[in-house]
Structures are given as structure tokens and as C-alpha cells.
Design a protein around this motif. Structure first.
Motif, short mmCIF file in Angstrom:
data_model
loop_
_atom_site.label_atom_id
_atom_site.label_comp_id
_atom_site.label_asym_id
_atom_site.label_seq_id
_atom_site.Cartn_x
_atom_site.Cartn_y
_atom_site.Cartn_z
N ARG A 181 0.87 -1.18 0.00
CA ARG A 181 0.00 0.00 0.00
C ARG A 181 0.90 1.24 0.00
O ARG A 181 1.76 1.37 0.88
CB ARG A 181 -0.91 0.01 1.23
CG ARG A 181 -1.86 1.21 1.32
CD ARG A 181 -2.64 1.16 2.63
NE ARG A 181 -3.45 2.36 2.83
CZ ARG A 181 -4.75 2.47 2.53
NH1 ARG A 181 -5.38 1.41 2.04
NH2 ARG A 181 -5.40 3.58 2.73
N THR A 199 -2.77 0.28 -4.34
CA THR A 199 -2.94 -0.94 -3.57
C THR A 199 -2.51 -2.12 -4.44
O THR A 199 -2.89 -2.22 -5.61
CB THR A 199 -4.40 -1.12 -3.11
OG1 THR A 199 -5.28 -0.93 -4.23
CG2 THR A 199 -4.74 -0.12 -2.02
N TRP A 206 -0.61 -3.03 -9.60
CA TRP A 206 -1.04 -1.97 -8.68
C TRP A 206 -2.34 -1.33 -9.18
O TRP A 206 -2.48 -1.05 -10.36
CB TRP A 206 0.03 -0.91 -8.54
CG TRP A 206 1.26 -1.35 -7.83
CD1 TRP A 206 2.41 -1.83 -8.39
CD2 TRP A 206 1.48 -1.36 -6.42
NE1 TRP A 206 3.34 -2.14 -7.42
CE2 TRP A 206 2.79 -1.86 -6.20
CE3 TRP A 206 0.72 -0.99 -5.32
CZ2 TRP A 206 3.33 -2.00 -4.93
CZ3 TRP A 206 1.25 -1.13 -4.05
CH2 TRP A 206 2.55 -1.64 -3.87
#
Length: 213
Positions: A181, A199, A206
Motif C-alpha cells: 500500500r 494498492t 497496482w
């Protein structure tokens, strides 16, 4: 006189940020911002605030220096017997913050840590100044001492023991942060800051999104 902290305000307006502006890979985007921070001569651009949690769920935080970005991981070095080392042994998750006020930017990174390979720690340790290598032996980091003279005496002792070549102590080495994250924050006027969140997905790609400030 009491400090009037409520009146301390800055209006941020230097840059903007949107998910479309960002690279597909979170670590590549971080490296881009890090290069810009270095080019802007930000004070201590590699200083990062890391937070760890002990076995009781109690957090603690401190500043350490980033020493590498390799294969999508962030690397730093420390004493494995220090408080943070003991906490990471009990709970290997970490939160990291970079703050570059000159650019009105902040990066927040969360993930899991793993020790780097011994040969990687050896190579970095050998690159350190002689006095820093001796210091790694002399300091039993985070333990109580009776006075600074204890450190001076231990440093002198290890200096005599290792006058030229200083091997890496077995209790000292690197950690690699594996992010899952990553948030990029760009200050904006009226506190309507730009926040882009990455994330990590199950396919190791991602996902980018915008967060409300």
C-alpha cells in the motif's frame, strides 16, 4: 507565553497530482518523487519515519535513512537487537512516511519486512566509514548504559580489535520493505490536497485511486 499553534498555517499550491499523472508501478513512482526531492536539495530526502508494533500491539516510531530501492523493495539497515529489530521479529509489518516540505509532498508506505541476504548486508557494511563500522560493534542499541564513557570505551576496545578490517556484526544488517500500500500526497490550497493511493493486487499489479483529503 503559550504557543498559539492554531494560527500556524501554510497554504500549499506548488503542484497538483492525479492518478493519471502517476506511473503504473508504485515503487517506480516513489523513485521518481525521490529523484525530484534530491534534485530540489530537500534536507535529508532519504529520511523516513518508520512505525513498528510490538507483541502487545503497542506502536513506536523513529527516523531512519533509506539506503536502497531494489527489485521493488525499500532497504534500510539497523541493529537487529534494537527495539525496532525486536518488534519486527515479533510483528514483521511496518509503516513508513517520507515528508518533503520543500515540495509540499508526503509519501506513506505500508508493507512487510524481511531481512536482506547476509552478503547484501556485508557489502553495504563494508562501504560505511570506518568509525561507523566500529560504532555498530560498540553500541548495544536501545539498551540502557551508565554514561557516554561506556560507548567511548567500547569503541576504543573494538578499534584495537579491528584496526583495519571491521567485519559486520552478526546482530547488524538490512531489512527489505515489501510494499503493498503506497499513498502519494500533494499539498493543495484550502486543504483540498491531492491523494493518490496504490494498492497491490493479487496479480502483483497496482491499482490506483484518488482519496478524499
Amino acid at each position: 507565553m503559550p504557543l498559539n499553534l492554531a494560527d500556524i498555517r501554510l497554504e500549499y499550491s506548488k503542484k497538483e497530482l492525479s492518478p493519471d499523472d502517476c506511473l503504473p508501478d508504485a515503487v517506480a513512482q516513489f523513485e521518481l518523487w525521490l529523484h525530484e526531492a534530491i534534485a530540489a536539495e530537500v534536507i535529508e530526502p532519504t529520511a523516513m519515519h518508520i512505525a513498528t508494533v510490538d507483541e502487545h500491539g503497542r506502536p513506536s516510531a523513529r527516523i531512519v535513512l533509506l539506503k536502497g530501492v531494489e527489485s521493488g523493495q525499500l532497504v534500510f539497515y539497523t541493529n537487529y537487537h534494537s527495539r525496532k529489530g525486536r518488534q519486527l521479529a515479533a510483528n514483521p509489518y511496518i509503516a513508513v512516511t517520507f515528508f518533503w516540505p520543500e515540495l509540499e509532498r508526503q509519501v506513506r508506505i505500508e508493507g512487510k519486512v524481511q531481512p536482506v541476504a547476509p552478503e547484501v548486508s556485508d557489502e553495504y557494511f563494508a562501504s560505511r566509514p570506518y568509525t561507523s563500522r566500529i560504532g555498530a560493534w560498540a553500541s548495544e542499541q536501545s539498551s540502557e548504559i551508565d554514561g557516554k564513557s561506556v560507548l567511548v570505551t567500547r569503541a576504543a576496545t573494538f578499534g584495537l580489535k579491528h584496526p583495519l578490517n571491521v567485519p559486520r556484526p552478526p546482530h547488524w544488517g538490512g531489512y527489505a520493505i515489501v510494499p503493498d500500500r503506497v499513498e502519494f500526497w500533494q499539498g493543495r490550497p484550502s486543504r483540498l490536497h491531492d491523494r493518490v493511493l496504490y494498492t497491490l493486487q493479487e496479480d502483483a499489479g497496482w491499482r490506483r485511486s484518488r482519496l478524499a483529503p
